[in-house]
Design a protein around this motif. Structure first.
Motif, short mmCIF file in Angstrom:
data_model
loop_
_atom_site.label_atom_id
_atom_site.label_comp_id
_atom_site.label_asym_id
_atom_site.label_seq_id
_atom_site.Cartn_x
_atom_site.Cartn_y
_atom_site.Cartn_z
N SER A 42 0.38 0.51 3.56
CA SER A 42 -0.95 1.09 3.73
C SER A 42 -2.00 -0.01 3.76
N VAL A 43 -3.02 0.21 4.57
CA VAL A 43 -4.13 -0.76 4.60
C VAL A 43 -4.98 -0.67 3.34
N MET A 44 -4.78 0.38 2.57
CA MET A 44 -5.58 0.57 1.35
C MET A 44 -5.30 -0.54 0.33
N THR A 45 -4.11 -1.10 0.36
CA THR A 45 -3.77 -2.15 -0.61
C THR A 45 -4.59 -3.42 -0.40
N LYS A 46 -5.17 -3.57 0.77
CA LYS A 46 -6.01 -4.74 1.04
C LYS A 46 -7.39 -4.60 0.40
N LEU A 47 -7.78 -3.39 0.05
CA LEU A 47 -9.12 -3.15 -0.47
C LEU A 47 -9.13 -2.72 -1.93
N SER A 72 1.76 8.24 1.37
CA SER A 72 2.91 7.40 1.72
C SER A 72 2.43 6.23 2.57
N GLY A 73 2.90 5.05 2.25
CA GLY A 73 2.54 3.88 3.03
C GLY A 73 3.22 3.85 4.38
N LYS A 74 4.27 4.62 4.54
CA LYS A 74 5.03 4.63 5.79
C LYS A 74 4.59 5.74 6.74
N ASN A 75 3.68 6.58 6.33
CA ASN A 75 3.23 7.69 7.17
C ASN A 75 2.29 7.15 8.24
N PHE A 76 2.81 7.02 9.45
CA PHE A 76 2.05 6.42 10.55
C PHE A 76 0.85 7.27 10.94
N GLU A 77 0.90 8.58 10.71
CA GLU A 77 -0.20 9.47 11.07
C GLU A 77 -1.46 9.20 10.24
N LEU A 78 -1.30 8.56 9.09
CA LEU A 78 -2.44 8.29 8.21
C LEU A 78 -3.15 6.97 8.50
N LYS A 79 -2.58 6.14 9.35
CA LYS A 79 -3.11 4.78 9.56
C LYS A 79 -4.56 4.78 10.04
N ASP A 80 -4.88 5.61 11.03
CA ASP A 80 -6.25 5.65 11.53
C ASP A 80 -7.21 6.19 10.47
N PHE A 81 -6.77 7.23 9.77
CA PHE A 81 -7.60 7.78 8.70
C PHE A 81 -7.86 6.74 7.62
N TYR A 100 -4.98 3.24 -5.45
CA TYR A 100 -4.04 3.73 -4.44
C TYR A 100 -2.65 3.83 -5.06
N MET A 101 -1.99 4.94 -4.81
CA MET A 101 -0.61 5.09 -5.24
C MET A 101 0.25 5.38 -4.02
N ASN A 102 1.23 4.52 -3.80
CA ASN A 102 2.16 4.67 -2.69
C ASN A 102 3.31 5.57 -3.13
N LEU A 103 3.54 6.64 -2.38
CA LEU A 103 4.59 7.59 -2.73
C LEU A 103 5.98 7.15 -2.29
N ASP A 104 6.06 6.07 -1.53
CA ASP A 104 7.37 5.58 -1.09
C ASP A 104 8.12 5.02 -2.29
N GLY A 105 9.34 5.43 -2.45
CA GLY A 105 10.15 4.94 -3.56
C GLY A 105 9.89 5.66 -4.87
N VAL A 106 9.11 6.74 -4.82
CA VAL A 106 8.80 7.51 -6.02
C VAL A 106 9.40 8.90 -5.85
N ASP A 107 9.97 9.44 -6.91
CA ASP A 107 10.47 10.81 -6.87
C ASP A 107 9.27 11.75 -6.89
N PRO A 108 8.98 12.42 -5.78
CA PRO A 108 7.77 13.25 -5.72
C PRO A 108 7.74 14.37 -6.75
#
Length: 170
Positions: A42-47, A72-81, A100-108
């Protein structure tokens, strides 16, 4: 009268050609690597700061009011948002108030159960916590979730700005 071209000119031409070809392949590889990295993160980790689910309890003890952005950091649909949302956070000067919390690798299921059981302020809030949302905002006040916004990627930036302003994060 025939003019001969010195042999060293051919070597210089071959060297320039070789350097150009190597440069093009290097630039292509760099582009592909950065594109793959961008797709996986996710680009959020840069900020804003990234937090793990097991760190939330400690963070709520130290900070009275903050916003947790979960996606999710891998959700491509969220990149523009996320690109636009990142700019909104900068413009509203909320860099220190948003995590920011990345849901990848986490048991939802265990993560959302943690939010429901340990951090819900009311039963209404508990009912709003769902894993059906692609991206969510959780407002923590005094260690409890007081506001939730699910599927934030469906909102316009103007609408998000007015909602966040109403939350009085700062």
């Amino acid at each position: 009268m025939k003019k001969e071209v010195p042999m060293k000119n051919y070597f210089i031409l071959a060297l320039i050609f070789l350097i150009t070809v190597i440069g093009v392949f290097y630039a292509r590889e760099w582009y592909n690597t950065s594109k793959e990295y961008y797709a996986q993160n996710s680009v959020m980790t840069k900020l804003v700061r990234e937090i793990k689910s097991e760190e939330i309890a400690n963070y709520t003890l130290e900070n009275q009011k903050f916003v947790l952005y979960v996606a999710s950091g891998k959700n491509f649909e969220l990149k523009d948002f996320e690109d636009e949302f990142k700019n909104l956070i900068k413009n509203m000067d909320l860099i220190d108030s948003v995590l920011y919390m990345n849901l990848d690798g986490v048991d939802p299921n265990s993560f959302y159960n943690l939010l429901k059981n340990d951090f819900s302020a009311t039963t209404r809030i508990k009912d709003q916590i769902t894993n059906d949302s692609s991206a969510s905002l959780y407002v923590f006040t005094d260690g409890k979730i007081t506001n939730i916004l699910n599927n934030v990627n469906d909102y316009s930036m103007k609408r998000l700005e007015s909602i966040i302003t109403r939350w009085e994060i700062k």
